[in-house]
Design a protein around this motif. Structure first.
Motif, PDB file in Angstrom:
ATOM      1  N   VAL A   1       0.837  -1.207   0.000  1.00 55.63           N
ATOM      2  CA  VAL A   1       0.000   0.000   0.000  1.00 55.63           C
ATOM      3  C   VAL A   1       0.872   1.257   0.000  1.00 55.63           C
ATOM      4  N   SER A   2       1.881   1.285   0.853  1.00 56.97           N
ATOM      5  CA  SER A   2       2.769   2.464   0.914  1.00 56.97           C
ATOM      6  C   SER A   2       3.510   2.655  -0.404  1.00 56.97           C
ATOM      7  N   ALA A   3       4.017   1.557  -0.967  1.00 58.65           N
ATOM      8  CA  ALA A   3       4.749   1.644  -2.237  1.00 58.65           C
ATOM      9  C   ALA A   3       3.828   2.133  -3.351  1.00 58.65           C
ATOM     10  N   SER A   4       2.612   1.609  -3.419  1.00 60.08           N
ATOM     11  CA  SER A   4       1.662   2.025  -4.461  1.00 60.08           C
ATOM     12  C   SER A   4       1.322   3.501  -4.337  1.00 60.08           C
ATOM     13  N   LEU A   5       1.125   3.964  -3.113  1.00 66.42           N
ATOM     14  CA  LEU A   5       0.797   5.368  -2.880  1.00 66.42           C
ATOM     15  C   LEU A   5       1.947   6.278  -3.313  1.00 66.42           C
ATOM     16  N   LEU A   6       3.173   5.913  -2.938  1.00 66.16           N
ATOM     17  CA  LEU A   6       4.336   6.712  -3.339  1.00 66.16           C
ATOM     18  C   LEU A   6       4.473   6.744  -4.861  1.00 66.16           C
ATOM     19  N   CYS A   7       4.329   5.593  -5.499  1.00 66.65           N
ATOM     20  CA  CYS A   7       4.465   5.530  -6.962  1.00 66.65           C
ATOM     21  C   CYS A   7       3.371   6.338  -7.657  1.00 66.65           C
ATOM     22  N   MET A   8       2.159   6.314  -7.100  1.00 69.27           N
ATOM     23  CA  MET A   8       1.063   7.112  -7.661  1.00 69.27           C
ATOM     24  C   MET A   8       1.386   8.614  -7.558  1.00 69.27           C
ATOM     25  N   HIS A   9       1.842   9.040  -6.384  1.00 66.56           N
ATOM     26  CA  HIS A   9       2.218  10.453  -6.209  1.00 66.56           C
ATOM     27  C   HIS A   9       3.329  10.832  -7.195  1.00 66.56           C
ATOM     28  N   LEU A  10       4.311   9.959  -7.345  1.00 71.24           N
ATOM     29  CA  LEU A  10       5.426  10.245  -8.254  1.00 71.24           C
ATOM     30  C   LEU A  10       4.944  10.386  -9.703  1.00 71.24           C
ATOM     31  N   ARG A  11       4.031   9.510 -10.125  1.00 69.91           N
ATOM     32  CA  ARG A  11       3.467   9.624 -11.489  1.00 69.91           C
ATOM     33  C   ARG A  11       2.821  10.975 -11.685  1.00 69.91           C
ATOM     34  N   LYS A  12       2.054  11.408 -10.687  1.00 71.60           N
ATOM     35  CA  LYS A  12       1.351  12.703 -10.787  1.00 71.60           C
ATOM     36  C   LYS A  12       2.317  13.881 -10.734  1.00 71.60           C
ATOM     37  N   LEU A  13       3.541  13.619 -10.268  1.00 68.47           N
ATOM     38  CA  LEU A  13       4.564  14.669 -10.223  1.00 68.47           C
ATOM     39  C   LEU A  13       5.540  14.550 -11.400  1.00 68.47           C
TER      40      LEU A  13
END
Length: 149
Positions: free
Chosen positions: A32-44
């Motif tokens: 969950v933490s990894a997915s959230l970080l990767c999602m934020h990174l995509r949006k950035l």
């Protein structure tokens, strides 16, 4: 005239070419933490790779086609197999890469923070890492970073 104190050495971070997207290595054992970080990174406007522990991260770094393939490493501290402390000690001791490593932890103890400084982490953040904090890290450690293409 008194001699001035020697200037602190300036750290050089690889950064990205104008128009390029930073590649961030997310070292996190919790899905969950990894997915959230990767999602934020995509949006950035970043791409990311994930390693589920320090040992996998070291192998990814060793097998990278160039030493500074990654623009930034986000490193969880507490993971099975090899934790972030041990992995970062090896990364910082290798001199093969000058990629910045940011400690990510759910713990806020001063002892942890001190240990991270001694090992050579470039920064220390508590989880969960929100998108504005992530953008701040990218701006701080990735020269040439642009949040939009």
């Amino acid at each position: 005239v008194e001699p001035s104190a020697p200037a602190a050495p300036t750290k050089f971070y690889p950064g990205v070419s104008p128009g390029s997207r930073p590649l961030v290595l997310v070292v996190e054992d919790t899905d969950v933490s990894a997915s959230l970080l990767c999602m934020h990174l995509r949006k950035l406007n970043c791409t990311s790779h994930r390693a589920e522990n320090g040992e996998v991260a070291l192998e990814m770094l060793r097998s990278a086609p160039t030493p500074n393939m990654y623009s930034l490493i986000l490193m969880d501290l507490r993971m099975p197999v090899m934790d972030g402390f041990e992995a970062t000690t090896i990364i910082k001791g290798s001199n093969a890469s000058n990629v910045p490593v940011v400690a990510l932890t759910g713990e806020t103890s001063e002892e942890n923070r001190r240990k991270c400084e001694e090992i050579g982490f470039d920064d220390y953040k508590t989880k969960p890492l929100k998108r504005p904090q992530l953008m701040e890290l990218l701006n701080k450690f990735v020269p040439g970073y642009q949040s939009s293409p």
